[in-house]
Enzyme design. Structure first.
Site, PDB file in Angstrom:
ATOM      1  N   GLY A 703      41.394  27.379  37.594  1.00 12.43           N
ATOM      2  CA  GLY A 703      40.584  28.585  37.616  1.00 12.43           C
ATOM      3  C   GLY A 703      41.097  29.595  36.616  1.00 12.43           C
ATOM      4  O   GLY A 703      42.270  29.606  36.245  1.00 12.43           O
ATOM      5  N   GLY A 705      40.586  33.860  35.732  1.00  9.79           N
ATOM      6  CA  GLY A 705      40.007  35.143  36.098  1.00  9.79           C
ATOM      7  C   GLY A 705      40.461  36.224  35.155  1.00  9.79           C
ATOM      8  O   GLY A 705      41.154  35.971  34.161  1.00  9.79           O
ATOM      9  N   GLY A 708      44.335  36.356  34.930  1.00  8.19           N
ATOM     10  CA  GLY A 708      45.065  35.245  34.338  1.00  8.19           C
ATOM     11  C   GLY A 708      44.573  33.914  34.866  1.00  8.19           C
ATOM     12  O   GLY A 708      43.588  33.837  35.587  1.00  8.19           O
ATOM     13  N   LYS A 709      45.273  32.845  34.502  1.00 11.49           N
ATOM     14  CA  LYS A 709      44.889  31.500  34.896  1.00 11.49           C
ATOM     15  C   LYS A 709      45.571  31.103  36.196  1.00 11.49           C
ATOM     16  O   LYS A 709      46.635  31.595  36.542  1.00 11.49           O
ATOM     17  CB  LYS A 709      45.248  30.506  33.796  1.00 11.49           C
ATOM     18  CG  LYS A 709      44.455  30.704  32.501  1.00 11.49           C
ATOM     19  CD  LYS A 709      44.836  29.682  31.457  1.00 11.49           C
ATOM     20  CE  LYS A 709      44.011  29.883  30.174  1.00 11.49           C
ATOM     21  NZ  LYS A 709      44.349  28.884  29.139  1.00 11.49           N
ATOM     22  N   VAL A 710      44.929  30.158  36.907  1.00 13.11           N
ATOM     23  CA  VAL A 710      45.478  29.619  38.145  1.00 13.11           C
ATOM     24  C   VAL A 710      45.683  28.123  37.955  1.00 13.11           C
ATOM     25  O   VAL A 710      44.797  27.417  37.454  1.00 13.11           O
ATOM     26  CB  VAL A 710      44.544  29.892  39.343  1.00 13.11           C
ATOM     27  CG1 VAL A 710      45.146  29.319  40.617  1.00 13.11           C
ATOM     28  CG2 VAL A 710      44.301  31.386  39.501  1.00 13.11           C
ATOM     29  N   LYS A 724      49.452  31.462  40.077  1.00 14.83           N
ATOM     30  CA  LYS A 724      48.670  32.378  39.249  1.00 14.83           C
ATOM     31  C   LYS A 724      49.590  32.991  38.199  1.00 14.83           C
ATOM     32  O   LYS A 724      50.654  33.525  38.523  1.00 14.83           O
ATOM     33  CB  LYS A 724      48.031  33.480  40.090  1.00 14.83           C
ATOM     34  CG  LYS A 724      47.190  34.449  39.263  1.00 14.83           C
ATOM     35  CD  LYS A 724      46.293  35.317  40.127  1.00 14.83           C
ATOM     36  CE  LYS A 724      47.065  36.301  40.949  1.00 14.83           C
ATOM     37  NZ  LYS A 724      46.184  37.261  41.629  1.00 14.83           N
ATOM     38  N   ASP A 824      39.070  44.606  45.639  1.00 18.67           N
ATOM     39  CA  ASP A 824      38.404  43.592  44.807  1.00 18.67           C
ATOM     40  C   ASP A 824      37.872  42.451  45.670  1.00 18.67           C
ATOM     41  O   ASP A 824      38.053  41.276  45.349  1.00 18.67           O
ATOM     42  CB  ASP A 824      39.370  43.061  43.748  1.00 18.67           C
ATOM     43  CG  ASP A 824      38.641  42.352  42.601  1.00 18.67           C
ATOM     44  OD1 ASP A 824      37.420  42.577  42.461  1.00 18.67           O
ATOM     45  OD2 ASP A 824      39.272  41.588  41.875  1.00 18.67           O
TER      46      ASP A 824
END
Length: 996
Positions: A703, A705, A708-710, A724, A824
């Protein structure tokens, strides 16, 4: 997207206006000659506003203005008299042409998106008697031309962003009856010149950041006042005695200020008062006896102050009183017997004081009590037997007193939802029927002298979530019917006299987190099925007579943090599978265990005492498993192996020296920066830093976002984690964590809940920061709803996702101390495990409410994701829990519609909230809203959730429910036909006003 440029009417060229009038004269035969100017001005108003929902669709030059939506005309002259455009969802600046309607007396633009400042020249609006601009986006100072509107009787400028002091011109509105300025950013002091408004009936200044100051005594000159609302106005001092002249006053709210006294004489003349609120002040005096003269009083709330002294007997004279809130003070003395006369009383909340003596025994006999809370006092004697007489009692809280006697009279109190009797001296048996009340959610009987057994009637307690009966004298066997209380999440029966076998109930208790049966006389084997309850976080079976083996299946409980099986008769080996757990506390001492202690448990040094047949190397308190000869052989072999491989080891060491350390890294208090007060949610996770860092490859990305990346990473021990990666930042002081990293660590580091994602720990590198989470195999609900076509989620699953995530969010708002605002909430931040249970994730924007002297202080920030951000965030810097509620409402709309929050099909500038509201205005719009994949048999439940979503996404924050209320409503929308009969709504809207 920028709004289209609109030319104000005042700037229309003369030639354009002349042409417009000429065409109008040619085309309009129906309109009378004297009404043509009104038509021109109305069309100019329409031109200046954006009308996304076409509410002004019938405003056209070929019709009479008296037929326009929102327009009312004088019947004799056809002049426009009233213009009511409230809640039309209009956008744009204030339409200056409105004041050219020379006969207009009523103007409402309330609940729209009118922006900017109010124009300075509204002199032509002098005939207005009603002006309502509330619930818009207006800014700047309050209008200083207001004295020119001398005919005004109602002025409502509330719920905007007006700032600065109240202008002196307001004192000249001699005819004004209603002045509403609440929910703004007004400064200065509440001016004394408001006392000139002698015709005023309603004064509302609530929630403005005025400068610290006293209540002007001149307000007492407004002898017609019926309502005064001064909550959260930064007031100090005392309530002036001039209020004694306000003989028509019905409601007074001066809550959440810094008042220091309640004037003892001003109450004597308030005979028509119906509501008094002084919540969360710092009142230093007592409650005057004269309060009994307020014969019309319906609500009395002086809670959260520093009131001292005793309760006056005159309270019993308030015959119309329905709600009495005196909690969170320093009141002493006895509860007056005169309260027995309050036949209209519904809510009696006196908790957290120093009241003593007996509770009046006739209390509740002739009333319909719903809430009865006398907790945390020094009360003694028996509990009144008549509290349930009215058939509506839902909350009975008397914990932390010294009450005694039995509770036998409460076996017919079927409306109970919350029963809290702990820490008293009650005795006798609990009524058999009480155990099985279908609406009962919470039962706390701890630390009393109750006896008897748990009856099989508990099978009917389908809503029961928490059962705490520890530290009593209960006995007998635990009935297997406990497993039918399927909502049970916490069961504590420790320190009783229960005997017999532990029933095999674990295949039914799918939500249980806490199981504490310690210090009883239970016997027999521990059933392996205990390892199937993935939600279990605590198992305490200490000091019983359990025998047989420790089930290896317990090693499957990845949520388990506390395991105590000590002081039993357990035999055989310690299962190696227990080494897979991330336990904070582990104890199997004082058993009959044998064999080798698994190496994975070596960190629990003193967990194995008094097990003579156990052995293990590296433990100080148990014998080693190898003899000296065997030990020497191992040393020799190890030395040979070391000599042969030393060059390779040195080479590897040099290679990794600059990248990572090879020793095991344990994420705990010493390796991360977190809020130091609570660390229970951090599980010890042993791993090599390099196996995390070296796995940060594109092949492992699951993923991406904004933060950053997961990555999905499988550790060397076989455990899967999600990592993350956040951008790093420059060191400041001794901290290497940037704000997003710190926010996530500090937030998830102090909370723990079954519907909050678990954070194992974090790593700070030179160029980035890593957060290590439990891996959620089914991704997010956003992926499930929008990326899978068709969506595989049926409605019961979607409903449970909604309820799970609502419970997680409510936990943040109400059960964390201090409360936490997520900031969020969105479908991509609600993750699903392998059984599709939902957990709230991603706390990089979370804000913690700071506790201050006036309650909880809101945090100032602008954060969130497009499509989920509450409308008030665009014009107010304050972030409140209601922002989360709005975002959650958007998620509910996604679950109902399977649509994304933002989509081009909604139209320019529209989102799912606006689209749903627009569709509902159409004849068959509902059919287009609902996801056609949802079975028709669930339509009632789907519609109920849709209504909840619409409540949550209300454009006004104070009209949205709180998350406790949302859960309450969701529970009534159960699609499986298990809808509970709800006797009362949850109480309390602010985190610091709710008594749990």
């Amino acid at each position: 997207m920028e709004r289209p440029f609109r030319v104000p009417f005042s700037e229309l060229s003369t030639s354009y206006l002349s042409l417009f009038l000429f065409l109008l004269l040619l085309t309009t035969n129906e309109a009378a000659e004297h009404s043509i100017p009104d038509l021109v001005y109305l069309m100019a108003i329409k031109e200046n506003l954006t009308d996304p929902y076409q509410k002004l669709h019938n405003w056209n030059s070929s019709s009479s203005p008296c037929t326009f939506n929102g327009v009312k005309c004088d019947k004799s002259s056809t002049h426009v008299m009233e213009l009511d455009l409230g809640s039309f969802s209009l956008e744009g600046s204030f339409p200056t042409a409105v004041c050219n309607l020379q006969n207009i007396t009523f103007l409402s633009l309330a609940n729209n998106s009118i922006m900017g400042e109010v124009p300075k020249d509204l002199t032509n609006c002098g005939n207005l008697s009603y002006l309502n601009l509330s619930q818009n986006l207006l800014i700047g100072a309050l209008p200083d031309f207001i004295s020119e509107l001398s005919s005004l009787e109602v002025l409502d400028l509330s719920s905007n962003n007006f700032s600065g002091p109240i202008p002196l011109d307001f004192a000249r509105l001699g005819k004004l009856q209603t002045l509403d300025l609440y929910y703004n950013l007004l400064g200065g002091n509440i001016p004394s010149f408001l006392g000139n408004l002698t015709n005023l009936v309603h004064l509302r200044l609530t929630q403005n950041p005025f400068d610290s100051g006293v209540i002007p005594p001149e307000i007492g000159n407004m002898i017609k006042l019926q309502q005064i609302w001064l909550r959260q106005c930064n007031l100090t001092g005392e309530i002036p005695d001039s209020f004694g002249g306000l003989s028509e006053l019905q409601k007074l709210d001066v809550s959440q200020n810094n008042l220091t006294g309640l004037w003892p004489g001003w109450t004597s003349n308030l005979v028509k008062l119906t509501s008094l609120q002084m919540y969360t002040n710092r009142l230093g005096g007592g409650i005057p006896a004269d309060i009994g003269k307020m014969s019309s009083l319906e609500m009395l709330d002086v809670s959260g102050n520093m009131l001292t002294g005793s309760l006056p007997d005159s309270l019993g004279n308030l015959g119309k009183l329905t709600s009495l809130h005196l909690m969170n003070n320093q009141l002493t003395g006895a509860i007056p017997a005169s309260l027995e006369n309050l036949t209209m009383l519904r809510d009696l909340s006196l908790f957290k004081n120093s009241l003593h003596g007996e509770i009046p025994q006739k209390l509740g006999r002739n009333t319909q009590l719903e809430i009865f809370d006398l907790s945390e006092n020094q009360l003694s004697g028996p509990l009144p037997s008549h509290l349930c007489n009215g058939g509506k009692l839902s909350s009975l809280h008397v914990f932390s007193n010294t009450l005694n006697g039995s509770v036998s009279e409460y076996g017919n109190c079927t409306t109970l939802v919350r029963l809290r009797l702990s820490k008293n001296q009650f005795s006798g048996e609990v009524p058999k029927d009480l155990w099985g009340f279908p609406g009962l959610e919470l039962v706390e009987l701890s630390s009393n002298r109750f006896e008897g057994s748990i009856p099989t009637d508990i099978r009917n307690a389908k809503s029961l979530s928490k059962l705490a009966i520890d530290d009593n004298e209960f006995s007998g066997e635990l009935p297997v019917e406990i497993g039918m209380a399927s909502s049970l999440s916490s069961f504590n029966a420790s320190n009783n006299n229960f005997s017999g076998r532990l029933p095999d109930i674990f295949d039914r208790l799918h939500q249980i987190e806490i199981l504490d049966l310690s210090r009883n006389s239970l016997s027999g084997a521990i059933f392996p099925s205990i390892g199937s309850v993935w939600t279990l976080a605590l198992i305490n079976l200490k000091a019983n007579h359990f025998s047989g083996e420790i089930p290896t299946q317990i090693g499957n409980l990845q949520s388990l943090t506390y395991l105590d099986l000590s002081e039993n008769h357990l035999t055989n080996k310690v299962p190696a599978s227990l080494g897979n757990l991330h336990l904070i506390f582990f104890n199997v001492s004082s058993n009959q265990l044998s064999g080798l202690v698994p190496s994975g448990l070596i960190k629990y040094k003193r967990a194995f005492l008094e097990n003579p047949k156990l052995c293990g190397d590296g433990f100080a308190d148990i014998k080693p498993c190898t003899s000296k000869r065997g030990y020497l052989k191992i040393v020799v072999l190890t030395g040979c192996f070391f000599t042969a491989s030393v060059v390779l080891v040195v080479g590897l060491w040099c290679f990794y020296k600059r990248r990572s350390k090879l020793h095991p890294r344990v994420i705990n208090k010493s390796t991360i920066d977190f809020c130091p007060s609570k660390v229970v949610s951090f599980r010890k996770l042993v791993f090599h830093e390099h196996e995390i860092v070296n796995s940060l490859s594109e092949a492992n990305v699951i993923g991406t976002g904004g933060a950053g990346k997961v990555y999905k990473i499988i550790l060397g021990n076989g455990e899967t984690v999600a990592v993350k990666r956040l951008p790093g930042s420059t060191k400041t002081g001794d901290s290497e964590f940037d704000s997003g990293f710190k926010a996530e660590i500090e937030t998830l580091g102090v909370i723990r809940h079954k519907n909050i994602v678990k954070l194992w720990g974090g790593i700070s590198l030179s160029d980035s920061n890593l957060l290590i989470y439990e891996y959620m195999s089914n991704g997010s609900i956003g992926n499930m709803l929008h990326d899978q076509k068709p969506c595989s989620l049926d409605w019961p699953t979607r409903y449970m996702i909604a309820l799970d995530s609502a419970q997680g969010l409510a936990y943040l708002h109400y059960d964390c101390n201090p409360p936490i605002i997520h900031c969020d909430i969105k479908s991509n931040n609600i993750l699903l495990d392998e059984e599709l249970h939902a957990r709230v994730a991603d706390f990089g924007l979370a804000k913690i409410l700071r506790k201050c002297n006036k309650g909880y202080e809101t945090v100032f920030a602008v954060a969130g994701s497009y499509g989920y951000i509450a409308p008030e965030v665009s014009y107010s810097p304050k972030v409140t829990a209601k922002n989360d509620v709005y975002s959650f409402g958007v998620v509910l709309l996604e679950l109902v519609t399977s649509r994304r929050p933002v989509d081009p099909s909604y139209g320019e500038g529209a989102n799912i909230v606006k689209w749903v509201n627009r569709m509902l205005e159409k004849e068959n719009g509902l059919e287009e809203i609902l996801d056609h994949q949802i079975s028709e048999i669930y339509k009632d439940s789907v519609l109920a959730v849709l209504r909840i979503a619409l409540d949550c996404t209300n454009s006004l924050p104070f009209n949205r429910p709180n998350m406790r209320h949302v859960i309450w409503m969701l529970q009534s929308a159960n699609p499986n036909g298990k809808t509970r009969t709800l006797t009362t709504e949850p109480i309390g809207n602010e985190p610091d006003t709710i008594h749990l």
